[in-house]
Design an enzyme around this catalytic site. Structure first.
Site, PDB file in Angstrom:
ATOM      1  N   ASP A   1      36.024  72.141  42.953  1.00 21.46           N
ATOM      2  CA  ASP A   1      37.428  71.793  43.104  1.00 21.46           C
ATOM      3  C   ASP A   1      37.668  71.054  44.431  1.00 21.46           C
ATOM      4  O   ASP A   1      37.141  71.454  45.474  1.00 21.46           O
ATOM      5  CB  ASP A   1      38.227  73.102  43.088  1.00 21.46           C
ATOM      6  CG  ASP A   1      39.714  72.896  42.962  1.00 21.46           C
ATOM      7  OD1 ASP A   1      40.140  72.335  41.950  1.00 21.46           O
ATOM      8  OD2 ASP A   1      40.458  73.315  43.877  1.00 21.46           O
TER       9      ASP A   1
ATOM     10  N   GLU B   1      16.933  74.638  44.359  1.00 20.67           N
ATOM     11  CA  GLU B   1      16.007  75.781  44.365  1.00 20.67           C
ATOM     12  C   GLU B   1      15.949  76.434  42.988  1.00 20.67           C
ATOM     13  O   GLU B   1      15.066  77.240  42.709  1.00 20.67           O
ATOM     14  CB  GLU B   1      16.478  76.834  45.378  1.00 20.67           C
ATOM     15  CG  GLU B   1      16.293  76.419  46.818  1.00 20.67           C
ATOM     16  CD  GLU B   1      16.920  77.446  47.740  1.00 20.67           C
ATOM     17  OE1 GLU B   1      16.995  78.639  47.378  1.00 20.67           O
ATOM     18  OE2 GLU B   1      17.365  77.048  48.831  1.00 20.67           O
TER      19      GLU B   1
HETATM   20  C1  GLC Z   1      42.361  70.814  41.745  1.00 21.36           C
HETATM   21  C2  GLC Z   1      42.615  71.525  40.450  1.00 21.36           C
HETATM   22  C3  GLC Z   1      44.075  71.803  40.351  1.00 21.36           C
HETATM   23  C4  GLC Z   1      44.485  72.698  41.490  1.00 21.36           C
HETATM   24  C5  GLC Z   1      44.101  72.070  42.831  1.00 21.36           C
HETATM   25  C6  GLC Z   1      44.162  73.071  43.928  1.00 21.36           C
HETATM   26  O1  GLC Z   1      42.927  69.574  41.762  1.00 21.36           O
HETATM   27  O2  GLC Z   1      42.103  70.786  39.388  1.00 21.36           O
HETATM   28  O3  GLC Z   1      44.423  72.368  39.122  1.00 21.36           O
HETATM   29  O4  GLC Z   1      45.857  72.903  41.457  1.00 21.36           O
HETATM   30  O5  GLC Z   1      42.790  71.580  42.816  1.00 21.36           O
HETATM   31  O6  GLC Z   1      43.109  73.976  43.831  1.00 21.36           O
END
Ligand code: GLC
Ligand code: CA
Length: 555
Positions: free
Chosen positions: A216, A269
């Site tokens: 993310d 790894e």
């Molecule tokens: C990313 C995710 C989204 C979330 C954001 C904060 O963009 O896809 O859904 O709100 O990160 O974590």
């Protein structure tokens, strides 16, 4: 563990060609009747995914979370949220999916934790300047009494990216940075303790048998030294400054590559693992630096996702993607929908769509559902013949539209609240998907409940009415994926053959499959050859291909 994964050969690793299905767990399938999808629900529906013909599942976060941003606010990186089940349920899913040849990819959220994470609670209880605070981005405010935020950065969800805390002594004190909601404090990734913690978290899940990670906000971890003001706040994930020569203070900084490399070493790894970056860095030449050979395996091709369904734009973005990704030895990836953007079967019906993350509400011009579906199917069929990896977002295989008339009272996306409803946010693409047309809640939940109400038009898209029904979007996806696999299109090469067709279309060859799309006009003559699959119901050899239709031909 019993698995049926084919052996990986160098240069032919699974992630180079995989079709990865994104599950948004709260909206996929509810196994215990509380109206929120869960892991047992996913496991119970694995057969449908195996039939669809996918290679892997990436699920949005399943880890423990107060759910302020639907799990993207993690309070324990090593446990499953009780809303979704237990670690045992997760292990069971990994094993049962593996038995069907499906890999499981975790969603890891390293940019920020939940404000209920023990580390953040410790930080709040500790003094300014303490090592507990140093795991996050605490700063003194400006102004006479520190009442002005440390800089002018805006949250992606709207409003200031800073929140002021009350110190242990009861007085107003420092501010902490949150690029997203105030419930999502940003970590300080220059702190070795943070780095060590995430390396250990990676290993925790790798040891449990996950095939890899979707990371993310993979472009946001490092912030510019001194946290300088930004000239043009624009609250988007790509946050492209108007003046492109100017670096952005928190998107896509050079220092992130060092972290990418550290993680890659950890994954290397283990056997056959992969990580995919959510990195909204444009243009594609920059995005490709995230997938150099010692960094990520894949990155989502958001440039492609944001491209309109127009002949010239499609031609250009496909060329650029293949050029830039292959220059660094990475596979191109293709994606049209996910849980943050307007579903493509709705989005593509518009000439001008709202900004990423803003969504469509009842007050916005309503979509042309039929046109959207036609273009959505065409875009998918055009995409799934391309070499590289592809992502499918749950429900798109049904042609599911965005819910565009959702009442404000049901909304949960922090964007809606942080902008006082001005930007309705992403709930419209997150509505629980329909399984059975005539069951309560369209079969999503055993009790017919659904955490977001499903619109009536979902009924026509239910999986059961599409299954084994020729011409439906579901059967189209199944045949495209089956041909993609048997003809090894994911590992193939693209050669344009536009000279074979009229000017209103595009035509490419990948192996022994030719893919033709018509973008406008009455009809286009299709080159001779056996029709393998088509979006145009009833098309037979010699027929014209109408606008917004695609055909796959064997040559
Ligand atoms: C990313 C995710 C989204 C979330 C954001 C904060 O963009 O896809 O859904 O709100 O990160 O974590
Ligand atoms: Ca449930």
């Amino acid at each position: 563990m019993q698995t049926s994964f084919p052996e990986n050969k160098a240069g032919h690793e699974w992630w180079r060609s995989a079709v990865i299905y994104q599950i948004y767990p709260r909206s996929f399938a509810d196994g215990n009747g509380d109206g929120i999808g869960d892991i047992p629900g996913i496991t119970s529906r694995l057969d449908s995914l195996a039939e669809l013909g996918i290679d892997a599942i990436w699920s949005s976060p399943l880890t423990k979370s107060p759910q302020k941003d639907a799990g993207y606010d993690v309070s324990d990186y090593r446990d499953i949220d009780p809303l979704f089940g237990t670690l045992e349920d997760f292990d069971d899913l990994v094993a049962k999916a593996a038995a069907k040849g499906i890999r499981i990819i975790m969603d890891l959220v390293p940019n920020h934790s939940s404000s209920m994470h023990p580390w953040f609670l410790e930080a709040l209880a500790s003094e300014p300047g303490s090592k507990e605070r140093a795991r996050y981005m605490f700063r003194d405010g400006k102004g006479e009494n520190g009442e002005v935020p440390p800089n002018n950065w805006e949250s992606v969800f709207g409003g200031a990216a800073w929140t002021r805390v009350t110190e242990p002594n009861g007085e107003l004190g420092q501010w902490y940075l949150h690029i997203f909601d105030s419930s999502q404090p940003d970590f300080d990734w220059t702190n070795p303790e943070v780095r060590a913690e995430f390396e250990s978290v990676l290993r925790f899940w790798l040891d449990r048998g996950v095939a890899g990670f979707r990371i993310d906000v993979a472009h946001g971890l490092i912030k510019a030294d001194g946290l300088p003001d930004i000239d043009d706040n624009n609250s988007t994930m790509s946050g492209q400054p108007k003046d492109r020569a100017k670096p952005h203070p928190f998107w896509g900084l050079e220092g992130v590559h060092e972290i990418n490399r550290e993680w890659r070493k950890v994954l290397d790894e283990y056997q056959d693992r992969a990580m995919c970056a959510e990195a909204w860095v444009m243009p594609l030449s920059r995005m490709a630096t995230w997938v150099r050979k010692d960094e990520y395996h894949q990155t989502f091709n958001f440039a492609y996702l944001e491209t309109p369904w127009k002949k010239d734009s499609q031609f250009k973005v496909i060329n650029e993607s293949i050029k830039e990704f292959s220059a660094v030895g990475a596979p191109a990836t293709w994606v049209l929908s996910n849980h943050d953007v307007i579903r493509h079967s709705t989005r593509l019906s518009y000439d001008k769509v709202p900004k990423q993350g803003d969504g469509i509400g009842p007050d916005y011009e309503q979509p042309n559902e039929e046109l959207g579906l036609r273009r959505g199917r065409a875009a998918s069929a055009f995409m799934l013949g391309l070499p590289g990896g592809a992502y499918i977002y749950q429900g798109e295989e049904l042609g599911l539209p965005e819910h565009t008339t959702l009442d404000g009272k049901f909304r949960e996306d922090p964007t809606y609240f942080r902008t006082n409803g001005e930007r309705v946010g992403r709930d419209g693409c997150r509505v629980p998907i329909p399984w059975e047309a005539n069951s309560p809640g369209y079969g999503f939940s055993t009790e017919g409940k659904s955490w977001l109400p499903q619109p009536e038009n979902f009924k026509a898209y239910a999986r059961d009415v599409q299954t084994d029904n020729p011409g439906t979007t579901l059967e189209l996806y199944k045949s495209l994926l089956q041909i993609r696999k048997s003809h090894e299109l994911g590992h193939g090469d693209l050669v344009w053959k536009n000279e074979l067709i009229a000017e209103t279309g595009l035509c490419y060859q990948n192996g022994d499959v030719m893919v033709v799309a018509n973008f406008e006009g009455a009809g286009l003559e299709v080159p001779a050859g056996e029709i393998l699959a088509t979006t145009q119901v009833g098309l037979t050899e010699g027929d014209q291909l109408e606008a917004d239709q695609v055909v796959w031909i064997k040559i």
